[in-house]
Scaffold this motif. Structure first.
Motif, PDB file in Angstrom:
ATOM      1  N   GLU A  40       0.108 -50.935 -39.860  1.00  0.00           N
ATOM      2  CA  GLU A  40      -0.447 -49.715 -40.461  1.00  0.00           C
ATOM      3  C   GLU A  40      -0.512 -48.553 -39.471  1.00  0.00           C
ATOM      4  OE1 GLU A  40      -2.272 -52.773 -40.866  1.00  0.00           O
ATOM      5  OE2 GLU A  40      -0.970 -52.993 -42.607  1.00  0.00           O
ATOM      6  N   THR A  41      -0.437 -48.844 -38.163  1.00  0.00           N
ATOM      7  CA  THR A  41      -0.694 -47.759 -37.202  1.00  0.00           C
ATOM      8  C   THR A  41       0.608 -47.197 -36.647  1.00  0.00           C
ATOM      9  OG1 THR A  41      -0.891 -49.326 -35.380  1.00  0.00           O
ATOM     10  CG2 THR A  41      -2.928 -48.682 -36.499  1.00  0.00           C
ATOM     11  N   LYS A  42       0.470 -45.990 -36.063  1.00  0.00           N
ATOM     12  CA  LYS A  42       1.640 -45.336 -35.473  1.00  0.00           C
ATOM     13  C   LYS A  42       2.011 -45.997 -34.148  1.00  0.00           C
ATOM     14  CE  LYS A  42       0.902 -40.811 -37.483  1.00  0.00           C
ATOM     15  NZ  LYS A  42       0.727 -39.379 -37.207  1.00  0.00           N
ATOM     16  N   LEU A  43       3.253 -45.767 -33.711  1.00  0.00           N
ATOM     17  CA  LEU A  43       3.809 -46.479 -32.552  1.00  0.00           C
ATOM     18  C   LEU A  43       2.970 -46.341 -31.276  1.00  0.00           C
ATOM     19  CD1 LEU A  43       6.142 -48.107 -31.315  1.00  0.00           C
ATOM     20  CD2 LEU A  43       7.402 -45.973 -31.039  1.00  0.00           C
ATOM     21  N   LEU A  44       2.420 -45.141 -31.016  1.00  0.00           N
ATOM     22  CA  LEU A  44       1.671 -44.956 -29.768  1.00  0.00           C
ATOM     23  C   LEU A  44       0.171 -44.836 -29.998  1.00  0.00           C
ATOM     24  CD1 LEU A  44       4.009 -42.548 -27.745  1.00  0.00           C
ATOM     25  CD2 LEU A  44       3.613 -44.974 -27.361  1.00  0.00           C
ATOM     26  N   LYS A  45      -0.294 -45.380 -31.113  1.00  0.00           N
ATOM     27  CA  LYS A  45      -1.714 -45.308 -31.448  1.00  0.00           C
ATOM     28  C   LYS A  45      -2.576 -45.792 -30.276  1.00  0.00           C
ATOM     29  CE  LYS A  45      -5.233 -45.140 -34.390  1.00  0.00           C
ATOM     30  NZ  LYS A  45      -5.874 -43.851 -34.382  1.00  0.00           N
ATOM     31  N   ASP A  46      -3.530 -44.915 -29.868  1.00  0.00           N
ATOM     32  CA  ASP A  46      -4.506 -45.233 -28.811  1.00  0.00           C
ATOM     33  C   ASP A  46      -3.892 -45.430 -27.423  1.00  0.00           C
ATOM     34  OD1 ASP A  46      -6.549 -45.050 -30.622  1.00  0.00           O
ATOM     35  OD2 ASP A  46      -6.542 -47.208 -31.077  1.00  0.00           O
ATOM     36  N   GLN A  47      -2.631 -45.099 -27.258  1.00  0.00           N
ATOM     37  CA  GLN A  47      -2.028 -45.220 -25.933  1.00  0.00           C
ATOM     38  C   GLN A  47      -2.320 -43.960 -25.119  1.00  0.00           C
ATOM     39  OE1 GLN A  47       0.844 -48.007 -25.073  1.00  0.00           O
ATOM     40  NE2 GLN A  47      -1.066 -48.689 -25.959  1.00  0.00           N
ATOM     41  N   LYS A  48      -2.565 -44.149 -23.818  1.00  0.00           N
ATOM     42  CA  LYS A  48      -2.810 -42.991 -22.947  1.00  0.00           C
ATOM     43  C   LYS A  48      -1.456 -42.535 -22.376  1.00  0.00           C
ATOM     44  CE  LYS A  48      -6.104 -44.922 -20.321  1.00  0.00           C
ATOM     45  NZ  LYS A  48      -6.736 -46.109 -20.871  1.00  0.00           N
ATOM     46  N   VAL A  49      -1.068 -41.315 -22.722  1.00  0.00           N
ATOM     47  CA  VAL A  49       0.254 -40.797 -22.330  1.00  0.00           C
ATOM     48  C   VAL A  49       0.089 -39.558 -21.454  1.00  0.00           C
ATOM     49  CG1 VAL A  49       2.386 -39.747 -23.206  1.00  0.00           C
ATOM     50  CG2 VAL A  49       1.376 -41.678 -24.420  1.00  0.00           C
ATOM     51  N   LEU A  50       0.860 -39.483 -20.372  1.00  0.00           N
ATOM     52  CA  LEU A  50       0.885 -38.293 -19.509  1.00  0.00           C
ATOM     53  C   LEU A  50       2.273 -37.670 -19.574  1.00  0.00           C
ATOM     54  CD1 LEU A  50      -0.165 -36.464 -17.109  1.00  0.00           C
ATOM     55  CD2 LEU A  50       0.698 -38.252 -15.563  1.00  0.00           C
ATOM     56  N   GLU A  51       2.344 -36.387 -19.916  1.00  0.00           N
ATOM     57  CA  GLU A  51       3.617 -35.667 -19.765  1.00  0.00           C
ATOM     58  C   GLU A  51       3.562 -34.863 -18.470  1.00  0.00           C
ATOM     59  OE1 GLU A  51       4.769 -32.522 -22.570  1.00  0.00           O
ATOM     60  OE2 GLU A  51       6.794 -32.496 -21.704  1.00  0.00           O
ATOM     61  N   LEU A  52       4.568 -35.054 -17.617  1.00  0.00           N
ATOM     62  CA  LEU A  52       4.662 -34.307 -16.353  1.00  0.00           C
ATOM     63  C   LEU A  52       5.576 -33.097 -16.540  1.00  0.00           C
ATOM     64  CD1 LEU A  52       5.168 -37.316 -13.908  1.00  0.00           C
ATOM     65  CD2 LEU A  52       3.154 -35.816 -13.978  1.00  0.00           C
ATOM     66  N   GLY A  53       5.268 -32.010 -15.867  1.00  0.00           N
ATOM     67  CA  GLY A  53       6.130 -30.816 -15.895  1.00  0.00           C
ATOM     68  C   GLY A  53       6.453 -30.369 -17.308  1.00  0.00           C
ATOM     69  N   GLY A  54       5.445 -30.368 -18.164  1.00  0.00           N
ATOM     70  CA  GLY A  54       5.683 -30.177 -19.604  1.00  0.00           C
ATOM     71  C   GLY A  54       6.086 -28.755 -20.005  1.00  0.00           C
ATOM     72  N   ARG A  55       5.714 -27.753 -19.189  1.00  0.00           N
ATOM     73  CA  ARG A  55       5.887 -26.334 -19.550  1.00  0.00           C
ATOM     74  C   ARG A  55       5.370 -26.074 -20.977  1.00  0.00           C
ATOM     75  NH1 ARG A  55      11.260 -23.432 -17.899  1.00  0.00           N
ATOM     76  NH2 ARG A  55      12.111 -24.533 -19.696  1.00  0.00           N
ATOM     77  N   CYS A  56       6.223 -26.026 -22.016  1.00  0.00           N
ATOM     78  CA  CYS A  56       5.725 -25.783 -23.382  1.00  0.00           C
ATOM     79  C   CYS A  56       5.203 -27.062 -24.043  1.00  0.00           C
ATOM     80  CB  CYS A  56       6.815 -25.162 -24.242  1.00  0.00           C
ATOM     81  SG  CYS A  56       7.309 -23.557 -23.638  1.00  0.00           S
ATOM     82  N   GLY A  57       5.255 -28.180 -23.338  1.00  0.00           N
ATOM     83  CA  GLY A  57       4.600 -29.406 -23.812  1.00  0.00           C
ATOM     84  C   GLY A  57       5.234 -30.048 -25.030  1.00  0.00           C
ATOM     85  N   GLY A  58       6.544 -29.972 -25.142  1.00  0.00           N
ATOM     86  CA  GLY A  58       7.226 -30.554 -26.306  1.00  0.00           C
ATOM     87  C   GLY A  58       7.046 -32.066 -26.420  1.00  0.00           C
ATOM     88  N   LEU A  59       7.152 -32.763 -25.283  1.00  0.00           N
ATOM     89  CA  LEU A  59       7.010 -34.227 -25.354  1.00  0.00           C
ATOM     90  C   LEU A  59       5.560 -34.627 -25.633  1.00  0.00           C
ATOM     91  CD1 LEU A  59       9.365 -35.568 -22.513  1.00  0.00           C
ATOM     92  CD2 LEU A  59       9.855 -35.195 -24.953  1.00  0.00           C
TER      93      LEU A  59
END
Ligand SMILES: C[S@@+](CC[C@H](N)C(=O)[O-])C[C@H]1O[C@@H](n2cnc3c(N)ncnc32)[C@H](O)[C@@H]1O
Length: 241
Positions: A40-59
């Motif tokens: 029932e849950t999404k693929l990254l549900k409750d996962q802690k994610v860091l985007e590096l060098g995101g600039r506009c933060g698309g990822l």
């Protein structure tokens, strides 16, 4: 390509040469693992994610659309640059916080489930000889055991690509294009990896419309018919060793 286009526009995730760079998203989704996921849950549900060098933060937006709790980072002012785009998705923005993080000095240890970046290593690598390795060591330290690193970077590809970059790009001196074998081997010291290369003609387009058109030709022809070293985007999925 991705069905998240229904919720997040692909142009808000990938800024340029999108038909080729967006190929990273289904590749990463295919390999990503989340022990806490249920049907029932999404693929990254409750996962802690860091985007590096995101600039506009698309990822960051992409990871939030998969249910993650995201830290969107860049060297300076990540919120100021990324929030105008993130504001368009108020439900996703609730899952995103902002922090200044230097990829060469990440102040977390054994913390993130997933770290991701796109087109950052080439800038960091131009600083000094050891910078790439230092960045990977920092990422390795910041990931929890079994943590996953997703990244996509520009490769040197062929002499034609390097010639075209010298002729038409202004920021050449501050960018270090990566050699396929070299980058793959370096990553393998710290991570188990699944990778692919994509794109041959797309980057030669003089504007975004041409790049997208040539990107479709890459998909139809060059992504499967040319040697992997000739293509200019390295897409990597890494598991912490
Ligand atoms: C070419 S831009 C890519 C931006 C974005 N990731 C994308 O693909 O659209 C490179 C980004 O890396 C960031 N950057 C450069 N050196 C960095 C470092 N040491 N730590 C974190 N980010 C860095 C820059 O501030 C910039 O936002």
């Amino acid at each position: 390509m991705e069905n998240i286009r229904d919720t997040v526009k692909i142009t808000d995730i990938i800024e340029w040469d999108k038909s080729n760079w967006a190929k990273a998203l289904p590749f990463w989704k295919h390999h990503l693992r989340n022990e806490n996921k249920t049907n029932e849950t999404k693929l990254l549900k409750d996962q802690k994610v860091l985007e590096l060098g995101g600039r506009c933060g698309g990822l960051s937006l992409w990871a939030a659309s998969l249910g993650a709790n995201v830290t969107c980072s860049d060297l300076e002012n990540p919120e100021k640059i990324a929030s105008p785009i993130h504001n368009k998705y108020p439900e996703l923005q609730k899952l995103i916080k902002y922090e200044s993080v230097n990829a060469l000095d990440i102040h977390y240890e054994n913390y993130f489930d997933v770290i991701c970046f796109k087109s950052v290593l080439g800038g960091v690598a131009s600083l000094h000889e050891n910078a790439r390795r230092e960045m990977l060591v920092q990422i390795h330290k910041a990931l929890r055991n079994g943590g996953q690193l997703l990244f996509a970077e520009n490769l040197t590809a062929t002499n034609l690509h390097m010639w075209a970059r010298k002729m038409f790009r202004k920021y050449e001196a501050s960018w270090s294009y990566q050699y396929f074998d070299d980058l793959r081997k370096l990553c393998s010291e710290y991570f188990d990896q699944k990778y692919c290369t994509v794109g041959f003609a797309g980057t030669l387009g003089l504007n975004e419309t041409m790049k997208v058109f040539l990107g479709h030709i890459d998909t139809a022809l060059f992504d499967w018919s040319l040697p992997e070293r000739w293509r200019y985007i390295f897409i990597d999925f890494c598991m912490k060793k």
